[in-house]
Every structure is written in C-alpha cells, then in structure tokens.
Design a protein around this motif. Sequence first.
Motif, PDB file in Angstrom:
ATOM      1  N   LEU A  61      17.219 -79.695  69.654  1.00 15.61           N
ATOM      2  CA  LEU A  61      18.455 -79.884  70.411  1.00 15.61           C
ATOM      3  C   LEU A  61      18.213 -79.614  71.892  1.00 15.61           C
ATOM      4  O   LEU A  61      18.701 -80.355  72.758  1.00 15.61           O
ATOM      5  CB  LEU A  61      19.545 -78.956  69.875  1.00 15.61           C
ATOM      6  CG  LEU A  61      20.891 -78.998  70.609  1.00 15.61           C
ATOM      7  CD1 LEU A  61      21.465 -80.418  70.633  1.00 15.61           C
ATOM      8  CD2 LEU A  61      21.869 -78.025  69.957  1.00 15.61           C
ATOM      9  N   ARG A  62      17.466 -78.575  72.189  1.00 10.89           N
ATOM     10  CA  ARG A  62      17.185 -78.287  73.589  1.00 10.89           C
ATOM     11  C   ARG A  62      16.470 -79.452  74.261  1.00 10.89           C
ATOM     12  O   ARG A  62      16.713 -79.764  75.429  1.00 10.89           O
ATOM     13  CB  ARG A  62      16.329 -77.025  73.738  1.00 10.89           C
ATOM     14  CG  ARG A  62      16.230 -76.568  75.194  1.00 10.89           C
ATOM     15  CD  ARG A  62      15.081 -75.625  75.457  1.00 10.89           C
ATOM     16  NE  ARG A  62      15.140 -75.106  76.816  1.00 10.89           N
ATOM     17  CZ  ARG A  62      14.812 -75.793  77.912  1.00 10.89           C
ATOM     18  NH1 ARG A  62      14.390 -77.054  77.792  1.00 10.89           N
ATOM     19  NH2 ARG A  62      14.908 -75.251  79.114  1.00 10.89           N
TER      20      ARG A  62
ATOM     21  N   LEU B 295      28.346 -82.722  80.834  1.00  9.44           N
ATOM     22  CA  LEU B 295      27.128 -82.387  80.098  1.00  9.44           C
ATOM     23  C   LEU B 295      27.088 -80.904  79.743  1.00  9.44           C
ATOM     24  O   LEU B 295      26.562 -80.537  78.679  1.00  9.44           O
ATOM     25  CB  LEU B 295      25.893 -82.767  80.927  1.00  9.44           C
ATOM     26  CG  LEU B 295      25.561 -84.258  80.960  1.00  9.44           C
ATOM     27  CD1 LEU B 295      24.433 -84.536  81.939  1.00  9.44           C
ATOM     28  CD2 LEU B 295      25.182 -84.757  79.563  1.00  9.44           C
ATOM     29  N   ILE B 296      27.641 -80.062  80.588  1.00 12.92           N
ATOM     30  CA  ILE B 296      27.695 -78.628  80.278  1.00 12.92           C
ATOM     31  C   ILE B 296      28.540 -78.395  79.038  1.00 12.92           C
ATOM     32  O   ILE B 296      28.145 -77.663  78.117  1.00 12.92           O
ATOM     33  CB  ILE B 296      28.252 -77.838  81.476  1.00 12.92           C
ATOM     34  CG1 ILE B 296      27.261 -77.867  82.643  1.00 12.92           C
ATOM     35  CG2 ILE B 296      28.559 -76.391  81.074  1.00 12.92           C
ATOM     36  CD1 ILE B 296      27.830 -77.352  83.951  1.00 12.92           C
ATOM     37  N   VAL B 297      29.697 -79.015  78.973  1.00 17.74           N
ATOM     38  CA  VAL B 297      30.561 -78.889  77.797  1.00 17.74           C
ATOM     39  C   VAL B 297      29.852 -79.427  76.559  1.00 17.74           C
ATOM     40  O   VAL B 297      29.892 -78.817  75.474  1.00 17.74           O
ATOM     41  CB  VAL B 297      31.900 -79.622  78.024  1.00 17.74           C
ATOM     42  CG1 VAL B 297      32.675 -79.750  76.712  1.00 17.74           C
ATOM     43  CG2 VAL B 297      32.736 -78.890  79.062  1.00 17.74           C
ATOM     44  N   SER B 298      29.196 -80.569  76.701  1.00 22.16           N
ATOM     45  CA  SER B 298      28.473 -81.161  75.575  1.00 22.16           C
ATOM     46  C   SER B 298      27.389 -80.216  75.077  1.00 22.16           C
ATOM     47  O   SER B 298      27.248 -79.994  73.856  1.00 22.16           O
ATOM     48  CB  SER B 298      27.858 -82.494  76.001  1.00 22.16           C
ATOM     49  OG  SER B 298      27.072 -83.050  74.966  1.00 22.16           O
ATOM     50  N   LEU B 299      26.616 -79.641  75.987  1.00 17.30           N
ATOM     51  CA  LEU B 299      25.543 -78.719  75.604  1.00 17.30           C
ATOM     52  C   LEU B 299      26.104 -77.520  74.838  1.00 17.30           C
ATOM     53  O   LEU B 299      25.602 -77.170  73.757  1.00 17.30           O
ATOM     54  CB  LEU B 299      24.794 -78.251  76.854  1.00 17.30           C
ATOM     55  CG  LEU B 299      23.602 -77.303  76.671  1.00 17.30           C
ATOM     56  CD1 LEU B 299      22.640 -77.455  77.849  1.00 17.30           C
ATOM     57  CD2 LEU B 299      24.026 -75.843  76.562  1.00 17.30           C
TER      58      LEU B 299
ATOM     59  N   HIS C 123      25.975 -70.697  85.417  1.00 15.69           N
ATOM     60  CA  HIS C 123      24.835 -69.956  84.866  1.00 15.69           C
ATOM     61  C   HIS C 123      25.005 -69.909  83.352  1.00 15.69           C
ATOM     62  O   HIS C 123      26.013 -69.406  82.843  1.00 15.69           O
ATOM     63  CB  HIS C 123      24.795 -68.540  85.448  1.00 15.69           C
ATOM     64  CG  HIS C 123      23.650 -67.718  84.940  1.00 15.69           C
ATOM     65  ND1 HIS C 123      22.339 -68.037  85.219  1.00 15.69           N
ATOM     66  CD2 HIS C 123      23.618 -66.604  84.160  1.00 15.69           C
ATOM     67  CE1 HIS C 123      21.549 -67.146  84.641  1.00 15.69           C
ATOM     68  NE2 HIS C 123      22.298 -66.281  83.997  1.00 15.69           N
ATOM     69  N   ILE C 124      24.025 -70.425  82.632  1.00 20.07           N
ATOM     70  CA  ILE C 124      24.119 -70.553  81.172  1.00 20.07           C
ATOM     71  C   ILE C 124      22.943 -69.869  80.503  1.00 20.07           C
ATOM     72  O   ILE C 124      21.785 -70.113  80.851  1.00 20.07           O
ATOM     73  CB  ILE C 124      24.129 -72.033  80.736  1.00 20.07           C
ATOM     74  CG1 ILE C 124      25.266 -72.803  81.409  1.00 20.07           C
ATOM     75  CG2 ILE C 124      24.236 -72.145  79.208  1.00 20.07           C
ATOM     76  CD1 ILE C 124      25.215 -74.298  81.138  1.00 20.07           C
ATOM     77  N   ILE C 125      23.253 -69.009  79.545  1.00 23.43           N
ATOM     78  CA  ILE C 125      22.269 -68.527  78.584  1.00 23.43           C
ATOM     79  C   ILE C 125      22.888 -68.740  77.210  1.00 23.43           C
ATOM     80  O   ILE C 125      23.954 -68.182  76.921  1.00 23.43           O
ATOM     81  CB  ILE C 125      21.933 -67.034  78.772  1.00 23.43           C
ATOM     82  CG1 ILE C 125      21.511 -66.730  80.202  1.00 23.43           C
ATOM     83  CG2 ILE C 125      20.841 -66.615  77.791  1.00 23.43           C
ATOM     84  CD1 ILE C 125      21.306 -65.237  80.475  1.00 23.43           C
TER      85      ILE C 125
END
Length: 245
Positions: free
Chosen positions: A135-136, A183-187, A110-112
């Motif tokens: 970026l988003r 991809l989570i780490v990259s984001l 879960h990311i905010i």
Amino acid sequence: MTTDIEQVDIAALIVEKLREGFGDLKAVPSKMPAMDRMGETTWYDPGENSRATFRSMRVQVIRDVEIRNFYDRSQLDMSNSFIITVMPDPSLPLPLYAADVDVHKGKYVHIITDLIPLSKDSEYRKRYEAPVEKLRDTYRNLPGLINHITDDVHKIYPALREFETFNSAGRIFGNVPVDQGSLIVSLLTDYAGLFSSFVKQSRACDVLKRGDIRKEAEDTLGRFMMMMSRFDFSEDMPKQPKRTV
C-alpha cells in the motif's frame, strides 16, 4: 475537485473506516487522563456485537493549537492535530494501528501512520506486513514523504530511533503540502481501511491463534508501552500541558 484538508475532520473519517472493520464500538471513560488534557479525546472498547476484540481505541483531536514547524523549530504554526491508535489484545494479535496527523495550516500536513506488526514470524509478516508495504508503494510519489530517516531528522525527533524498531516496512512519515488534500485523505483512509480488512478476516486467520505469536505480541506491546511512557509528547506543543503516558 480539490479537498481543503484544513476543513476535514480527519479523526471522524478514520474512525468511520475502523468502525467498518469492528462493526460495534462503545465509547468509554478515559483510560489515561494524563494524556487527555488537551482538546477532545474519546476512548472506545469493543461493543457487544464487535467482530473482534482489542484493548483500547483512543481518538484525540486538538484544534487551533500551535505546533513547532518541522523545518524551523523556533517557529510555531497554527495547526489541527489528530491522534488515533488501536491497541490490540494479545489474544487476537493484529497489528497496532496508529495515525498521528498534524495539519500545519497553509503549509503542510505532518503524517505518521502505520500498522505495526507484533511478531517477527515470517507467516505473520507475510499476512500483516507485506500488504502495508504494498500500500505504501502506491503513494511513493506523494510530495513530502520521507523515505529515509536521516541524522538531521533524528536530531529533530530523537524518539524516532526507538520507534523505528517497531515500524512496519509500510510506515508513512513525511510532510505533505496542504494542496494535496485529496491524496492525503485517500492515504489515511486506505491505511485505516486495510486495518479494517484485517479485522474482518481475523476470525478465520490461523496465524492469530498460535500461542507463540500471542506470547510475542504480548511482549511487543509491553515494550512498546514502556517506550511510550518515557516520552514527553508535548515538546512539539510548548504552550500546552505536559502529555505523558
């Protein structure tokens, strides 16, 4: 090679990116002990040789904690939680950096995360919101991102309605499958890196020197903190102590 997101120290990665911007950070005692009852929390002030000032940086890590499942609120998932915020100083009204990341083990993350603008001025927004929105867009196809907050989501997180009055156009919100670890780490590092780029360029930015924007930033931060003070952030962690600002 895939990244096992459950083994990643997300807070350390983000702090390292933020340090690239500020250069010098100094660990200091807790500024809000009521919020720091769980896990490990570190507070930072600008160091003596910091490139830019800020009010505070808070980094909280809570490992192996049960958090309510986003889709089934009666279910508790074993998780790791990472919360990182940089509260700007109105004298240098950069956006407010925030990342709230809960790794629901074996399920999703879960990311905010956002770089929250402190002024509605068009020049300010062009400089500090447009790059976040761009970026988003590079992550628009990442599985699990929620592009439109529906009434069903608001029922799960009623506080989101008020939070949305502060969001940038590039805010990230969603539940990304754990198999998307790389991809989570990259984001997350890209968002922290963009904020650091703003920090590095801040001394030369005339828009940050304007008195009207500094005043608006002070008002925005006041409203933001007032909003935060009304929420109980422990509702998703029912077995943990109450967390309030």
